[in-house]
Design a protein around this motif. Structure first.
Motif, PDB file in Angstrom:
ATOM      1  N   UNK A  17      17.303   0.405  42.986  1.00  0.00           N
ATOM      2  CA  UNK A  17      16.768   1.032  44.144  1.00  0.00           C
ATOM      3  C   UNK A  17      15.594   1.872  43.367  1.00  0.00           C
ATOM      4  N   UNK A  18      14.515   1.504  44.132  1.00  0.00           N
ATOM      5  CA  UNK A  18      12.892   2.025  43.664  1.00  0.00           C
ATOM      6  C   UNK A  18      12.762   3.557  43.998  1.00  0.00           C
ATOM      7  N   UNK A  19      13.667   4.045  44.639  1.00  0.00           N
ATOM      8  CA  UNK A  19      13.676   5.497  45.005  1.00  0.00           C
ATOM      9  C   UNK A  19      14.506   6.514  44.019  1.00  0.00           C
ATOM     10  N   UNK A  20      15.316   5.544  42.939  1.00  0.00           N
ATOM     11  CA  UNK A  20      16.114   6.398  42.137  1.00  0.00           C
ATOM     12  C   UNK A  20      15.961   5.471  40.846  1.00  0.00           C
ATOM     13  N   UNK A  21      15.360   5.822  39.970  1.00  0.00           N
ATOM     14  CA  UNK A  21      15.256   5.279  38.582  1.00  0.00           C
ATOM     15  C   UNK A  21      16.085   5.920  37.550  1.00  0.00           C
ATOM     16  N   UNK A  22      16.972   5.382  36.829  1.00  0.00           N
ATOM     17  CA  UNK A  22      17.597   5.843  35.640  1.00  0.00           C
ATOM     18  C   UNK A  22      17.220   5.477  34.247  1.00  0.00           C
ATOM     19  N   UNK A  23      16.439   6.228  33.585  1.00  0.00           N
ATOM     20  CA  UNK A  23      16.011   5.695  32.212  1.00  0.00           C
ATOM     21  C   UNK A  23      16.891   5.458  31.197  1.00  0.00           C
ATOM     22  N   UNK A  24      17.792   6.650  30.745  1.00  0.00           N
ATOM     23  CA  UNK A  24      18.690   6.391  29.750  1.00  0.00           C
ATOM     24  C   UNK A  24      20.135   7.131  30.281  1.00  0.00           C
ATOM     25  N   UNK A  25      20.992   6.505  29.587  1.00  0.00           N
ATOM     26  CA  UNK A  25      22.448   6.940  29.628  1.00  0.00           C
ATOM     27  C   UNK A  25      23.075   7.141  28.236  1.00  0.00           C
ATOM     28  N   UNK A  26      23.687   8.179  28.094  1.00  0.00           N
ATOM     29  CA  UNK A  26      24.161   8.813  26.974  1.00  0.00           C
ATOM     30  C   UNK A  26      25.606   9.300  27.143  1.00  0.00           C
ATOM     31  N   UNK A  93      15.043  17.747  30.870  1.00  0.00           N
ATOM     32  CA  UNK A  93      14.682  16.969  31.841  1.00  0.00           C
ATOM     33  C   UNK A  93      13.422  16.558  31.667  1.00  0.00           C
ATOM     34  N   UNK A  94      12.380  17.355  31.328  1.00  0.00           N
ATOM     35  CA  UNK A  94      11.122  16.891  31.002  1.00  0.00           C
ATOM     36  C   UNK A  94      10.576  16.175  29.819  1.00  0.00           C
ATOM     37  N   UNK A  95      11.402  15.872  29.128  1.00  0.00           N
ATOM     38  CA  UNK A  95      11.116  15.505  27.746  1.00  0.00           C
ATOM     39  C   UNK A  95      11.039  13.767  27.947  1.00  0.00           C
ATOM     40  N   UNK A  96      10.101  12.918  27.401  1.00  0.00           N
ATOM     41  CA  UNK A  96       9.994  11.666  27.612  1.00  0.00           C
ATOM     42  C   UNK A  96      10.473  11.047  26.547  1.00  0.00           C
ATOM     43  N   UNK A  97      11.068  11.910  25.287  1.00  0.00           N
ATOM     44  CA  UNK A  97      11.301  11.456  24.081  1.00  0.00           C
ATOM     45  C   UNK A  97      13.146  11.301  23.991  1.00  0.00           C
ATOM     46  N   UNK A  98      13.322  10.163  23.888  1.00  0.00           N
ATOM     47  CA  UNK A  98      15.000   9.661  23.886  1.00  0.00           C
ATOM     48  C   UNK A  98      15.604  10.803  22.901  1.00  0.00           C
ATOM     49  N   UNK A  99      15.186  10.675  21.657  1.00  0.00           N
ATOM     50  CA  UNK A  99      15.668  11.553  20.621  1.00  0.00           C
ATOM     51  C   UNK A  99      15.860  13.078  21.027  1.00  0.00           C
ATOM     52  N   UNK A 100      14.783  13.544  21.496  1.00  0.00           N
ATOM     53  CA  UNK A 100      14.877  15.179  22.022  1.00  0.00           C
ATOM     54  C   UNK A 100      15.826  15.175  23.078  1.00  0.00           C
ATOM     55  N   UNK A 127      22.952  11.080  32.475  1.00  0.00           N
ATOM     56  CA  UNK A 127      21.994  10.078  32.856  1.00  0.00           C
ATOM     57  C   UNK A 127      20.479  11.152  32.743  1.00  0.00           C
ATOM     58  N   UNK A 128      19.518  10.245  32.786  1.00  0.00           N
ATOM     59  CA  UNK A 128      17.948  10.985  32.672  1.00  0.00           C
ATOM     60  C   UNK A 128      17.246  10.118  33.485  1.00  0.00           C
ATOM     61  N   UNK A 129      16.687  10.663  34.897  1.00  0.00           N
ATOM     62  CA  UNK A 129      16.184   9.623  35.803  1.00  0.00           C
ATOM     63  C   UNK A 129      15.131  10.371  36.721  1.00  0.00           C
ATOM     64  N   UNK A 130      14.656   9.737  37.584  1.00  0.00           N
ATOM     65  CA  UNK A 130      13.577  10.161  38.492  1.00  0.00           C
ATOM     66  C   UNK A 130      14.274  10.020  40.058  1.00  0.00           C
ATOM     67  N   UNK A 131      14.169  10.964  40.787  1.00  0.00           N
ATOM     68  CA  UNK A 131      14.407  11.009  42.384  1.00  0.00           C
ATOM     69  C   UNK A 131      13.001  10.933  43.095  1.00  0.00           C
ATOM     70  N   UNK A 132      12.840  10.067  43.741  1.00  0.00           N
ATOM     71  CA  UNK A 132      11.662   9.866  44.660  1.00  0.00           C
ATOM     72  C   UNK A 132      12.124  10.007  46.040  1.00  0.00           C
ATOM     73  N   UNK A 133      11.542  11.074  46.687  1.00  0.00           N
ATOM     74  CA  UNK A 133      11.713  11.439  48.191  1.00  0.00           C
ATOM     75  C   UNK A 133      10.706  11.007  48.974  1.00  0.00           C
ATOM     76  N   UNK A 134      10.771   9.860  49.858  1.00  0.00           N
ATOM     77  CA  UNK A 134       9.952   9.658  50.795  1.00  0.00           C
ATOM     78  C   UNK A 134       9.677  10.463  51.899  1.00  0.00           C
TER      79      UNK A 134
END
Length: 398
Positions: A17-26, A93-100, A127-134
């Protein structure tokens, strides 16, 4: 968040789903005996097999499933808290570094394990992701697609799941033609029934609100106050049941312990009218009742000698906050729900709020009776009741 905000983001939890992207799962595995981390691992969500993705997506939807103020609660973060979870989550939430990001989540896990003993091994999933609201199109003639105009917000979702003991089974081997005992050593993670979780930040109309968090309880009205206050550092939540009890105590303080059924039905009618007007106007948030609104409701319902100062004093006495606002939808149940309980030694009854006017408490032959007005003959176990005349028995003194 209102129910529409929750429904909007919940329906986006699906694969590809392009409106909700999950980058990482921990995933973090916790041992019950020691309340310590036994193992943890972080994986790019796209690296999971499709079957695993489906299992987790269903689990995340479960975290966001339930009624507001019963199982789901939008909580406000406490101010001036040392080692604030709001700050930890915001950094993660704002971190782009997986380690951080992992370090921030492990800080939260440490707070979950402090002064807490779980009854079973648990798995905490972040999970760390992005939620896009149209956005909506400006007009039907607009050639620009609404999917081309979106605003995106990062988010963190947490799901806490218990483990179950593996099953012991008896199998039949077709090849060897014999019965075999089968025992799996590995514990099973129950993703179908999360025992807690949260979504950060909260979303209002698709816009992120970092000052609030959506907390998910294990079951309706079964809140983990240690988790809310010590782990999330959020303010204590009021459930729908709490609001209902507060309202009842305020009415008792203002109008007295005794009230007839007609007046009580009128009170619920007035509040239901407020709820329906709110729905007709398509207001996104539930209507709230402050002490002035409660005074108007009681006065319109026929309760005598009511004034705003008296109700304000009752708010202060009952909840120690004269500025507190009650959710109208919590105070009065929906009319389709027979949830007004009437308890007697003979029987317990449940009726809709508006049907209270058909009940009367009276005295017959010196006995206290509860009378119910009906429009047709009553049927009990297939037998139709015969109308009976009720009268005082007078004996001759001859």
């Amino acid at each position: 968040m209102n129910k529409k905000d929750i429904a909007d983001i919940k329906k986006q939890f699906k694969v590809n789903n392009d409106l909700l992207k999950i980058q990482d799962i921990f995933n973090v595995y916790i041992m019950k005996e020691s309340s310590e981390i036994y193992h943890y691992e972080s994986t790019p969500f796209e690296m999971l097999e499709d079957e695993q993705k489906d299992l987790f997506m269903a689990n995340f939807k479960k975290v966001l499933t339930g009624q507001l103020d019963q199982k789901l609660f939008e909580l406000k973060f406490q101010r001036d808290v040392e080692d604030s979870s709001q700050l930890i989550l915001h950094k993660g939430m704002l971190s782009n570094d997986t380690g951080e990001w992992k370090e921030q989540m492990l800080e939260l896990v440490a707070k979950m394990l402090k002064d807490k003993q779980y009854e079973m091994d648990i798995v905490i999933t972040f999970i760390h992701g992005d939620y896009a609201k149209s956005t909506k199109r400006s007009s039907e003639e607009s050639e620009e697609s609404s999917r081309d105009r979106v605003y995106s917000s990062p988010f963190i979702l947490c799901s806490i799941n218990k483990t179950m003991d593996p099953k012991k089974e008896l199998l039949f081997d077709y090849v060897e033609k014999e019965f075999k005992y089968h025992f799996v050593v590995d514990p099973v993670i129950n993703l179908k029934q999360p025992i807690g979780g949260f979504l950060f930040p909260a979303f209002t109309g698709g816009a992120a609100d970092v000052n609030h968090i959506l907390y998910s309880a294990s079951k309706p009205y079964e809140l983990d106050y240690h988790f809310i206050e010590e782990v999330l550092n959020a303010e204590e939540a009021m459930t729908a049941e709490d609001d209902k009890i507060v309202f009842e105590e305020i009415v008792k303080d203002v109008a007295g312990e005794q009230i007839n059924t007609t007046t009580l039905a009128n009170v619920y009618d007035e509040i239901q009218r407020v709820v329906e007007e709110n729905e007709e106007n398509e207001e996104p948030d539930a209507p709230m009742l402050d002490y002035k609104d409660v005074e108007k409701v009681l006065t319109s319902s026929g309760v005598q000698d009511i004034d705003p100062e008296k109700v304000e004093s009752a708010f202060k006495k009952v909840i120690d906050d004269e500025k507190y606002e009650l959710k109208a939808t919590s105070v009065v149940p929906k009319y389709t729900s027979k949830s007004i309980k009437i308890k007697t030694k003979v029987a317990d009854l449940k009726v809709c709020p508006q049907d209270l006017r058909y009940l009367r408490q009276t005295t017959l032959d010196g006995k206290l009776c509860l009378m119910i007005e009906v429009e047709e003959n009553t049927v009990i176990e297939g037998f139709e009741m015969i109308p009976e005349a009720i009268f005082n028995r007078v004996e001759d003194e001859e």
